[in-house]
Design an enzyme around this catalytic site. Structure first.
Site, PDB file in Angstrom:
ATOM      1  N   ASP A 167       0.850  -1.189   0.000  1.00  0.00           N
ATOM      2  CA  ASP A 167       0.000   0.000   0.000  1.00  0.00           C
ATOM      3  C   ASP A 167       0.887   1.242   0.000  1.00  0.00           C
ATOM      4  N   VAL A 191       1.042   0.921  -6.903  1.00  0.00           N
ATOM      5  CA  VAL A 191       0.882  -0.175  -7.874  1.00  0.00           C
ATOM      6  C   VAL A 191       1.163   0.265  -9.314  1.00  0.00           C
ATOM      7  N   SER A 229     -15.927  -3.988  -9.770  1.00  0.00           N
ATOM      8  CA  SER A 229     -17.023  -3.348  -9.046  1.00  0.00           C
ATOM      9  C   SER A 229     -18.300  -3.587  -9.825  1.00  0.00           C
ATOM     10  N   TYR A 242     -14.563   5.772 -13.222  1.00  0.00           N
ATOM     11  CA  TYR A 242     -14.486   4.629 -12.315  1.00  0.00           C
ATOM     12  C   TYR A 242     -15.043   3.375 -12.977  1.00  0.00           C
ATOM     13  N   PHE A 287     -19.896  -2.113   0.065  1.00  0.00           N
ATOM     14  CA  PHE A 287     -19.276  -2.606   1.295  1.00  0.00           C
ATOM     15  C   PHE A 287     -18.848  -1.423   2.161  1.00  0.00           C
ATOM     16  N   THR A 297     -16.689   0.584   3.824  1.00  0.00           N
ATOM     17  CA  THR A 297     -15.248   0.849   3.921  1.00  0.00           C
ATOM     18  C   THR A 297     -15.014   2.360   3.828  1.00  0.00           C
TER      19      THR A 297
HETATM   20  C1  LIG Z   1     -12.161  12.786  -5.357  1.00  0.00           C
HETATM   21  C2  LIG Z   1     -13.366  12.895  -4.475  1.00  0.00           C
HETATM   22  C3  LIG Z   1     -14.163  11.623  -4.557  1.00  0.00           C
HETATM   23  C4  LIG Z   1     -15.593  11.889  -4.148  1.00  0.00           C
HETATM   24  C5  LIG Z   1     -16.210  10.673  -3.529  1.00  0.00           C
HETATM   25  C6  LIG Z   1     -16.395   9.615  -4.582  1.00  0.00           C
HETATM   26  C7  LIG Z   1     -17.390   8.623  -4.068  1.00  0.00           C
HETATM   27  C8  LIG Z   1     -17.364   7.398  -4.911  1.00  0.00           C
HETATM   28  C9  LIG Z   1     -17.538   6.210  -4.041  1.00  0.00           C
HETATM   29  C10 LIG Z   1     -17.508   4.964  -4.870  1.00  0.00           C
HETATM   30  C11 LIG Z   1     -16.980   3.843  -4.047  1.00  0.00           C
HETATM   31  C12 LIG Z   1     -16.891   2.625  -4.876  1.00  0.00           C
HETATM   32  C13 LIG Z   1     -18.008   1.726  -4.513  1.00  0.00           C
HETATM   33  C14 LIG Z   1     -18.330   0.847  -5.658  1.00  0.00           C
HETATM   34  O1  LIG Z   1     -17.460   0.418  -6.412  1.00  0.00           O
HETATM   35  C15 LIG Z   1     -19.763   0.534  -5.869  1.00  0.00           C
HETATM   36  C16 LIG Z   1     -20.376   1.807  -6.390  1.00  0.00           C
HETATM   37  O2  LIG Z   1     -20.116   2.217  -7.478  1.00  0.00           O
HETATM   38  S1  LIG Z   1     -21.385   2.642  -5.254  1.00  0.00           S
HETATM   39  C17 LIG Z   1     -22.092   3.899  -6.259  1.00  0.00           C
HETATM   40  C18 LIG Z   1     -21.308   5.153  -6.048  1.00  0.00           C
HETATM   41  N1  LIG Z   1     -21.979   6.223  -6.769  1.00  0.00           N
HETATM   42  C19 LIG Z   1     -21.298   7.164  -7.290  1.00  0.00           C
HETATM   43  O3  LIG Z   1     -20.089   7.195  -7.212  1.00  0.00           O
HETATM   44  C20 LIG Z   1     -22.098   8.247  -7.977  1.00  0.00           C
HETATM   45  C21 LIG Z   1     -21.172   9.351  -8.313  1.00  0.00           C
HETATM   46  N2  LIG Z   1     -21.946  10.501  -8.768  1.00  0.00           N
HETATM   47  C22 LIG Z   1     -22.094  11.541  -7.984  1.00  0.00           C
HETATM   48  O4  LIG Z   1     -21.629  11.598  -6.859  1.00  0.00           O
HETATM   49  C23 LIG Z   1     -22.900  12.673  -8.602  1.00  0.00           C
HETATM   50  O5  LIG Z   1     -23.656  12.180  -9.671  1.00  0.00           O
HETATM   51  C24 LIG Z   1     -22.023  13.839  -9.073  1.00  0.00           C
HETATM   52  C25 LIG Z   1     -21.294  14.426  -7.880  1.00  0.00           C
HETATM   53  C26 LIG Z   1     -21.040  13.332 -10.092  1.00  0.00           C
HETATM   54  C27 LIG Z   1     -22.910  14.856  -9.702  1.00  0.00           C
HETATM   55  O6  LIG Z   1     -23.922  15.138  -8.750  1.00  0.00           O
HETATM   56  P1  LIG Z   1     -24.696  16.486  -8.880  1.00  0.00           P
HETATM   57  O7  LIG Z   1     -23.738  17.628  -9.021  1.00  0.00           O
HETATM   58  O8  LIG Z   1     -25.670  16.501  -7.759  1.00  0.00           O
HETATM   59  O9  LIG Z   1     -25.406  16.295 -10.284  1.00  0.00           O
HETATM   60  P2  LIG Z   1     -26.900  16.163 -10.525  1.00  0.00           P
HETATM   61  O10 LIG Z   1     -27.627  17.180  -9.695  1.00  0.00           O
HETATM   62  O11 LIG Z   1     -27.088  16.181 -11.998  1.00  0.00           O
HETATM   63  O12 LIG Z   1     -27.247  14.693  -9.946  1.00  0.00           O
HETATM   64  C28 LIG Z   1     -27.490  13.714 -10.880  1.00  0.00           C
HETATM   65  C29 LIG Z   1     -28.388  12.726 -10.237  1.00  0.00           C
HETATM   66  O13 LIG Z   1     -27.562  11.852  -9.481  1.00  0.00           O
HETATM   67  C30 LIG Z   1     -27.937  11.898  -8.095  1.00  0.00           C
HETATM   68  N3  LIG Z   1     -26.738  11.889  -7.265  1.00  0.00           N
HETATM   69  C31 LIG Z   1     -26.046  12.963  -6.835  1.00  0.00           C
HETATM   70  N4  LIG Z   1     -25.009  12.553  -6.098  1.00  0.00           N
HETATM   71  C32 LIG Z   1     -25.067  11.204  -6.091  1.00  0.00           C
HETATM   72  C33 LIG Z   1     -24.246  10.176  -5.519  1.00  0.00           C
HETATM   73  N5  LIG Z   1     -23.162  10.501  -4.833  1.00  0.00           N
HETATM   74  N6  LIG Z   1     -24.582   8.891  -5.718  1.00  0.00           N
HETATM   75  C34 LIG Z   1     -25.686   8.586  -6.407  1.00  0.00           C
HETATM   76  N7  LIG Z   1     -26.517   9.485  -6.982  1.00  0.00           N
HETATM   77  C35 LIG Z   1     -26.171  10.780  -6.813  1.00  0.00           C
HETATM   78  C36 LIG Z   1     -28.681  13.177  -7.905  1.00  0.00           C
HETATM   79  O14 LIG Z   1     -29.583  12.993  -6.830  1.00  0.00           O
HETATM   80  C37 LIG Z   1     -29.390  13.305  -9.238  1.00  0.00           C
HETATM   81  O15 LIG Z   1     -30.483  12.425  -9.235  1.00  0.00           O
HETATM   82  P3  LIG Z   1     -31.865  12.985  -9.783  1.00  0.00           P
HETATM   83  O16 LIG Z   1     -32.826  11.868  -9.593  1.00  0.00           O
HETATM   84  O17 LIG Z   1     -31.582  13.343 -11.249  1.00  0.00           O
HETATM   85  O18 LIG Z   1     -32.150  14.202  -8.933  1.00  0.00           O
HETATM   86  N1  LIG Z   2     -16.173  -0.372  -0.808  1.00  0.00           N
HETATM   87  C1  LIG Z   2     -16.973  -0.700  -1.784  1.00  0.00           C
HETATM   88  O1  LIG Z   2     -18.210  -0.626  -1.687  1.00  0.00           O
HETATM   89  C2  LIG Z   2     -16.414  -1.198  -3.072  1.00  0.00           C
HETATM   90  C3  LIG Z   2     -15.057  -1.168  -3.358  1.00  0.00           C
HETATM   91  N2  LIG Z   2     -14.618  -1.655  -4.565  1.00  0.00           N
HETATM   92  C4  LIG Z   2     -13.198  -1.705  -4.887  1.00  0.00           C
HETATM   93  O2  LIG Z   2     -12.529  -2.450  -3.875  1.00  0.00           O
HETATM   94  C5  LIG Z   2     -11.183  -2.006  -3.744  1.00  0.00           C
HETATM   95  C6  LIG Z   2     -10.916  -1.680  -2.288  1.00  0.00           C
HETATM   96  O3  LIG Z   2     -11.778  -0.638  -1.958  1.00  0.00           O
HETATM   97  P1  LIG Z   2     -12.052  -0.245  -0.426  1.00  0.00           P
HETATM   98  O4  LIG Z   2     -11.425  -1.246   0.467  1.00  0.00           O
HETATM   99  O5  LIG Z   2     -13.478   0.050  -0.312  1.00  0.00           O
HETATM  100  O6  LIG Z   2     -11.259   1.138  -0.368  1.00  0.00           O
HETATM  101  P2  LIG Z   2     -10.230   1.737   0.679  1.00  0.00           P
HETATM  102  O7  LIG Z   2     -10.080   3.156   0.282  1.00  0.00           O
HETATM  103  O8  LIG Z   2     -10.623   1.380   2.067  1.00  0.00           O
HETATM  104  O9  LIG Z   2      -8.865   0.945   0.340  1.00  0.00           O
HETATM  105  C7  LIG Z   2      -8.207   1.179  -0.862  1.00  0.00           C
HETATM  106  C8  LIG Z   2      -6.727   1.089  -0.573  1.00  0.00           C
HETATM  107  O10 LIG Z   2      -6.015   1.228  -1.809  1.00  0.00           O
HETATM  108  C9  LIG Z   2      -4.874   2.008  -1.550  1.00  0.00           C
HETATM  109  N3  LIG Z   2      -4.367   2.624  -2.774  1.00  0.00           N
HETATM  110  C10 LIG Z   2      -4.916   3.635  -3.485  1.00  0.00           C
HETATM  111  N4  LIG Z   2      -4.139   3.937  -4.529  1.00  0.00           N
HETATM  112  C11 LIG Z   2      -3.066   3.091  -4.491  1.00  0.00           C
HETATM  113  C12 LIG Z   2      -1.922   2.912  -5.297  1.00  0.00           C
HETATM  114  N5  LIG Z   2      -1.684   3.684  -6.356  1.00  0.00           N
HETATM  115  N6  LIG Z   2      -1.045   1.944  -4.939  1.00  0.00           N
HETATM  116  C13 LIG Z   2      -1.258   1.169  -3.857  1.00  0.00           C
HETATM  117  N7  LIG Z   2      -2.320   1.288  -3.046  1.00  0.00           N
HETATM  118  C14 LIG Z   2      -3.221   2.250  -3.375  1.00  0.00           C
HETATM  119  C15 LIG Z   2      -5.329   3.036  -0.540  1.00  0.00           C
HETATM  120  O11 LIG Z   2      -4.228   3.601   0.150  1.00  0.00           O
HETATM  121  C16 LIG Z   2      -6.234   2.206   0.350  1.00  0.00           C
HETATM  122  O12 LIG Z   2      -5.521   1.666   1.437  1.00  0.00           O
HETATM  123  C17 LIG Z   2     -11.060  -0.793  -4.690  1.00  0.00           C
HETATM  124  O13 LIG Z   2     -10.460  -1.211  -5.897  1.00  0.00           O
HETATM  125  C18 LIG Z   2     -12.510  -0.372  -4.941  1.00  0.00           C
HETATM  126  O14 LIG Z   2     -12.648   0.247  -6.206  1.00  0.00           O
HETATM  127  C19 LIG Z   2     -15.472  -2.160  -5.511  1.00  0.00           C
HETATM  128  C20 LIG Z   2     -16.814  -2.181  -5.255  1.00  0.00           C
HETATM  129  C21 LIG Z   2     -17.378  -1.722  -4.019  1.00  0.00           C
END
Ligand SMILES: CCCCCCCCCCCCCC(=O)CC(=O)SCCNC(=O)CCNC(=O)[C@H](O)C(C)(C)COP(=O)(O)OP(=O)(O)OC[C@H]1O[C@@H](n2cnc3c(N)ncnc32)[C@H](O)[C@@H]1OP(=O)(O)O
Ligand SMILES: NC(=O)C1=CN([C@@H]2O[C@H](COP(=O)(O)OP(=O)(O)OC[C@H]3O[C@@H](n4cnc5c(N)ncnc54)[C@H](O)[C@@H]3O)[C@@H](O)[C@H]2O)C=CC1
Length: 257
Positions: free
Chosen positions: A35, A62, A151, A164, A197, A199
């Site tokens: 890490d 990585v 994911s 993503y 999950f 985290t």
């Molecule tokens: C570098 C900083 C990073 C920031 C944090 C990143 C968080 C990502 C976590 C992902 C972890 C990985 C987990 C995983 O692998 C499984 C998943 O993918 S979980 C799903 C995670 N969802 C997202 O990541 C969604 C990302 N999108 C957004 O956050 C927003 O859409 C965005 C900020 C890009 C734009 O929002 P906004 O400015 O509010 O635009 P709109 O007003 O047009 O909103 C569009 C629409 O989407 C709804 N919305 C807003 N925010 C979110 C959100 N965070 N997740 C889900 N939906 C969101 C919003 O309510 C609008 O819905 P309407 O029905 O159209 O009103």
């Molecule tokens: N938490 C969730 O709901 C989900 C997570 N994932 C994936 O699972 C994996 C683990 O995620 P989480 O444990 O939730 O996140 P986390 O943020 O708790 O752990 C991620 C780890 O990766 C390390 N990392 C980031 N960039 C790196 C790099 N360049 N080299 C080495 N290490 C690096 C960070 O330091 C951190 O310790 C990620 O790939 C994420 O995309 C996928 C689906 C859902």
């Protein structure tokens, strides 16, 4: 039991990767925590709790081949021998629309997500498989197993997840060809596609969004526990017939737009 498992787990100072190390070690295996240097204190706390005989930390980005090579070397220089298991959990997530109120998605942000999540994952596959190829094969002709983390976003990417979801879709896409490429040296390649999950990464979402999403998961109606991810990793390690496939672990959840 994983008494013969010598693993490298990237991103394992936190979240799913940490749970993977805890599962492997509790089942009798050894693990290199790979890490970022900034995570060293977290890694040290894991080593304190699991014991330095079975867990070691290698500061690693990585995307840097020299770092991954050093982590692989640490296993061999510790008397453990080459790794026979590599789990890629390192990953980052961003949220940005393709065209937002402030203009087009940042290309640098897009490229960085792909670099860490996709290129970093492939970097580990290519370098770890080389070390595994030097091992003696088991009764199945297998020398090692590589487990990647995609994911559900690879399939159900939400608004703002182009970068993503693309990075995770690429991991889904490389799983079968890498398994085909590495079958000749007896290395299996699998990918896990987790749902939600609990985290630190997921904590990046607004709490309201987390709560709402948790309620939408069909069964169980909750966010996943990282230990459940670790349990699936152990199952993949133990089952020689699992190869070239992606396993969703998501409670039946399909993300809305
Ligand atoms: C570098 C900083 C990073 C920031 C944090 C990143 C968080 C990502 C976590 C992902 C972890 C990985 C987990 C995983 O692998 C499984 C998943 O993918 S979980 C799903 C995670 N969802 C997202 O990541 C969604 C990302 N999108 C957004 O956050 C927003 O859409 C965005 C900020 C890009 C734009 O929002 P906004 O400015 O509010 O635009 P709109 O007003 O047009 O909103 C569009 C629409 O989407 C709804 N919305 C807003 N925010 C979110 C959100 N965070 N997740 C889900 N939906 C969101 C919003 O309510 C609008 O819905 P309407 O029905 O159209 O009103
Ligand atoms: N938490 C969730 O709901 C989900 C997570 N994932 C994936 O699972 C994996 C683990 O995620 P989480 O444990 O939730 O996140 P986390 O943020 O708790 O752990 C991620 C780890 O990766 C390390 N990392 C980031 N960039 C790196 C790099 N360049 N080299 C080495 N290490 C690096 C960070 O330091 C951190 O310790 C990620 O790939 C994420 O995309 C996928 C689906 C859902």
């Amino acid at each position: 039991m994983l008494s013969k498992t010598v693993s490298l787990v990237t991103g394992s100072a936190s979240g799913l990767g940490r749970a993977t190390v805890e599962r492997i070690v509790s089942s009798g295996g050894k693990a290199i925590i790979c890490d970022l240097p900034s995570q060293s204190s977290l890694a040290d706390s894991i080593i304190d709790s699991l014991g330095s005989d079975n867990v070691k930390f290698s500061p690693c980005d990585v995307t840097q081949s020299s770092d991954v090579t050093a982590a692989l070397d640490l296993s061999e220089n510790s008397g453990w021998g080459p790794v026979n298991c590599a789990v890629s959990c390192a990953g980052i997530a961003t949220a940005s629309k393709t065209l937002g109120r402030k203009g087009p998605h940042s290309l640098e942000m897009f490229s960085n997500v792909l670099a860490v999540n996709t290129v970093g994952t492939f970097n580990v596959i290519r370098l770890a498989s080389e070390r595994m190829s030097t091992l003696d094969p088991d009764d199945n002709g297998q020398r090692g197993v590589i487990i990647n983390t995609a994911s559900i976003a690879a399939y159900d990417g939400q608004v703002g997840q182009a970068a993503y979801a693309a990075s995770k879709g690429a991991i889904v896409g490389l799983t079968l060809p890498c398994a085909r490429d590495l079958s000749g040296v007896g290395v299996r390649v699998m990918t896990i596609a987790p749902g939600l999950f609990l985290t630190p990464l997921l904590a990046g979402l607004p709490e309201k969004v987390q709560e709402e999403m948790g309620k939408q998961i069909p069964c169980p109606r909750r966010l996943g526990d990282p230990s459940e991810f670790g349990k699936l990793v152990e199952s993949i390690i133990e089952n020689p017939m699992l190869n070239g496939e992606v396993i969703r672990i998501d409670g039946g959840y399909r993300m809305p737009p």
